[in-house]
Design an enzyme around this catalytic site. Structure first.
Site, PDB file in Angstrom:
ATOM      1  N   LYS A   1     -33.433   4.700  29.849  1.00 38.21           N
ATOM      2  CA  LYS A   1     -32.574   3.975  30.799  1.00 38.21           C
ATOM      3  C   LYS A   1     -31.617   3.128  29.973  1.00 38.21           C
ATOM      4  CE  LYS A   1     -32.041   0.200  32.736  1.00 38.21           C
ATOM      5  NZ  LYS A   1     -30.563   0.157  32.769  1.00 38.21           N
TER       6      LYS A   1
ATOM      7  N   GLU B   1     -37.754  -5.351  20.902  1.00 39.27           N
ATOM      8  CA  GLU B   1     -36.765  -5.888  19.952  1.00 39.27           C
ATOM      9  C   GLU B   1     -35.839  -6.772  20.758  1.00 39.27           C
ATOM     10  OE1 GLU B   1     -34.980  -2.656  17.857  1.00 39.27           O
ATOM     11  OE2 GLU B   1     -36.795  -2.360  16.698  1.00 39.27           O
TER      12      GLU B   1
ATOM     13  N   CYS C   1     -27.699  -8.912  17.536  1.00 38.11           N
ATOM     14  CA  CYS C   1     -28.897  -9.775  17.563  1.00 38.11           C
ATOM     15  C   CYS C   1     -29.135 -10.484  16.243  1.00 38.11           C
ATOM     16  CB  CYS C   1     -30.110  -8.927  17.931  1.00 38.11           C
ATOM     17  SG  CYS C   1     -30.211  -7.436  16.939  1.00 38.11           S
TER      18      CYS C   1
END
Ligand code: NAP
Length: 495
Positions: free
Chosen positions: A177, A252, A286
């Site tokens: 997804k 993560e 990130c």
């Protein structure tokens, strides 16, 4: 790019069941560039059923590692041959510069796949051995089963490779997804997997909002593992959703990387690293360096040089090869980032650079530097996920390590110094899963991408990353051939 994209379920391209589609917007122009079918509840179930059947009945999960590996090598070659097409679409849907997608993201992805294809043939473990006198033991590594791979918009294709391709490389089947904002390259990947002969049901793509489609997938009884990359908040929710059937959950999540510059550092090198570490992926990475801790002796020198370099950053059309920085992903995300700039100023921070929208069209925002001495302020503590950086002064080693560690995140950190002893101590003391010395960013395919604290659990890449998608199984063989083994008397009968 096609005008309309379908979902990929059980090896078949299927349209929206109820006529609902998700618009994909180019963040540089604010214009709709395509639309993608939105998955219904039935289609989510169908995708999971397809992955379940493909796993339980094979052939994928029972193929030899070499057979799976050869197919992935073909995929890597196909993506490499279409590098410019992938790079362009990835830039158009996400706002990443073409410089980055064509020179880094897509070539890196190709390398990741080739590495995974090789590694999946090379599992190692405990040797078959007589650890007790009457038996011999060894370890099997088996795929986990059906993996739900839920991925973010900031590295749309790369995160699917790190999650879904890693999972299938060792025999799992997946339902992916992707983020609703950026599903197109995931669907292109499905088409290329089909072209290289992936059996039906092994790789399925459903598209829709996380709050409905994502949740249905994550809590599905037939899903064995959730492999998620995204925000810490959603990661916590997925742990809850996975708990009812005790799914394996690999996360993560967010980051807030410190960038520590000691007074013996090569300041010019640190400044170059600071611009790149903070700016890569338009400041939507990130591991972006976001908290610059600079020793008081070189503070002004570093800051002046940083501002000098920031003035050279070219903001503009991500498809222009000379552009350094594209737009943020969406209007709402830009507003969220801007709200942090306001909070930072309200909390006493000094806006030293940027903070404005450079153009009237597109979700652009200037790189922004805020000086502060308050390590507890919201802009120092929370993940902003945009090009907004704080600069803080420090004096002592212990002080800066404490401040750097004083966040809920633990993804990446960097240290700039020529003192090797201090550098090694810092790698021990920093509670971050990746520590770069005199650099901020590189992660070769052979090295893990793990997480500490609320940045997640598990790892991508390297042997650790592929092991994530396997169970270990102890297999024991009796080698005595005895009817009654020597220890049975402990339970019943006599010696
Ligand atoms: P996000 O909002 O957490 O969304 C990530 C994915 O989860 C999207 O596909 C989203 O779907 C889906 N989702 C949202 N709510 C859900 C729910 N309740 N149940 C199931 N799925 C749900 O993150 P993002 O804004 O896309 O990405 C940015 C975040 O990712 C940042 O925090 C960044 O640090 C993190 N990130 C971490 C790493 C790493 O390696 N640690 C790498 C990249 C990004 P929709 O968007 O379609 O609703």
């Amino acid at each position: 790019m096609e005008k309309k994209y379908k979902l990929y379920i059980n090896g078949v391209w299927v349209d929206s069941e109820d006529g609902s589609y998700i618009d994909v917007i180019n963040p540089a122009t604010e214009e709709k560039i395509t639309e993608v079918a939105r998955a219904s509840q039935n289609q989510v179930d169908a995708a999971v059923d397809a992955a379940r059947d493909a796993f339980d009945k094979g052939p994928w999960s029972r193929m030899t590692p070499a057979e799976r590996s050869n197919l992935l090598l073909k995929l890597a070659e196909r993506i490499e041959n279409k590098l410019q097409e992938y790079a362009k679409v990835e830039s158009m849907i996400s706002g990443k510069t073409i410089k980055q997608t064509s020179n880094y993201d897509i070539p890196y992805i190709v390398d990741n796949i080739r590495y995974m294809a090789g590694l999946a043939r090379n599992f190692e473990g405990k040797a078959l051995k007589e650890y007790v006198p009457e038996g011999a033991s060894t370890i099997r590594r088996d795929p986990i089963g059906v993996v739900a791979a839920i991925t973010p918009w900031n590295y749309p294709l790369m995160e699917v490779i790190w999650r879904a391709i890693a999972a299938i490389s060792v025999g799992n089947t997946v339902v992916v997804k992707p983020a609703s904002l950026t599903p197109v390259t995931t669907l292109m990947l499905a088409s290329d997997l089909e072209a290289v002969g992936l059996p039906k049901g092994v790789f399925n793509v459903i598209v829709g909002p996380g709050s409905s489609v994502g949740e249905q997938l994550a809590k599905h009884k037939k899903v064995d593992m959730i492999a998620f990359t995204g925000s810490t908040e959603v990661g916590k929710r997925l742990m809850e959703l996975g708990s009812s059937t005790l799914k394996k959950v690999s996360l993560e999540l967010g980051g807030k990387a410190p960038f520590i510059v000691f007074d013996d550092a090569d300041v010019e090198a640190a400044v170059q690293g600071a611009v790149v570490g903070g700016l890569v992926n338009n400041g939507e990475d990130c591991a972006n360096s976001t908290r610059y801790y600079v020793h008081e002796n070189i503070y002004s020198k570093f800051l002046n040089a940083l501002l000098r370099e920031l003035r050279k950053v070219k903001i503009g059309d991500p498809l222009d090869e000379t552009v350094d920085m594209g737009p943020l992903i969406s209007q709402s995300h830009r507003e969220r980032v801007e709200s942090y700039i306001r909070k930072g100023i309200e909390e006493g921070g000094k806006l030293t650079y940027g903070g404005k929208r450079p153009f009237s069209k597109g979700f652009y925002l200037e790189p922004t530097v805020i000086e502060t001495d308050n390590n507890r302020s919201v802009i120092v503590q929370e993940e902003i996920f945009g090009p907004v950086w704080t600069v803080l002064k420090f004096k002592e080693y212990d002080e800066v390590i404490e401040k750097a560690n004083d966040v809920i995140y633990g993804l990446g950190a960097s240290v700039w110094t020529k003192d090797v002893t201090r550098a090694i101590r810092a790698t021990r003391d920093l509670r971050f899963a990746t520590v770069w010395i005199n650099e901020h960013g590189p992660v070769p395919s052979e090295m893990p991408w793990p997480s500490y604290k609320q940045s997640g659990s598990g790892s991508s890449l390297s042997t650790y990353g592929l092991e994530e998608y396997t169970y270990i199984k102890h297999v024991y063989f009796d080698i005595s051939g005895a009817t009654r083994k020597s220890w049975y008397y402990q339970v019943y009968g006599q010696k």
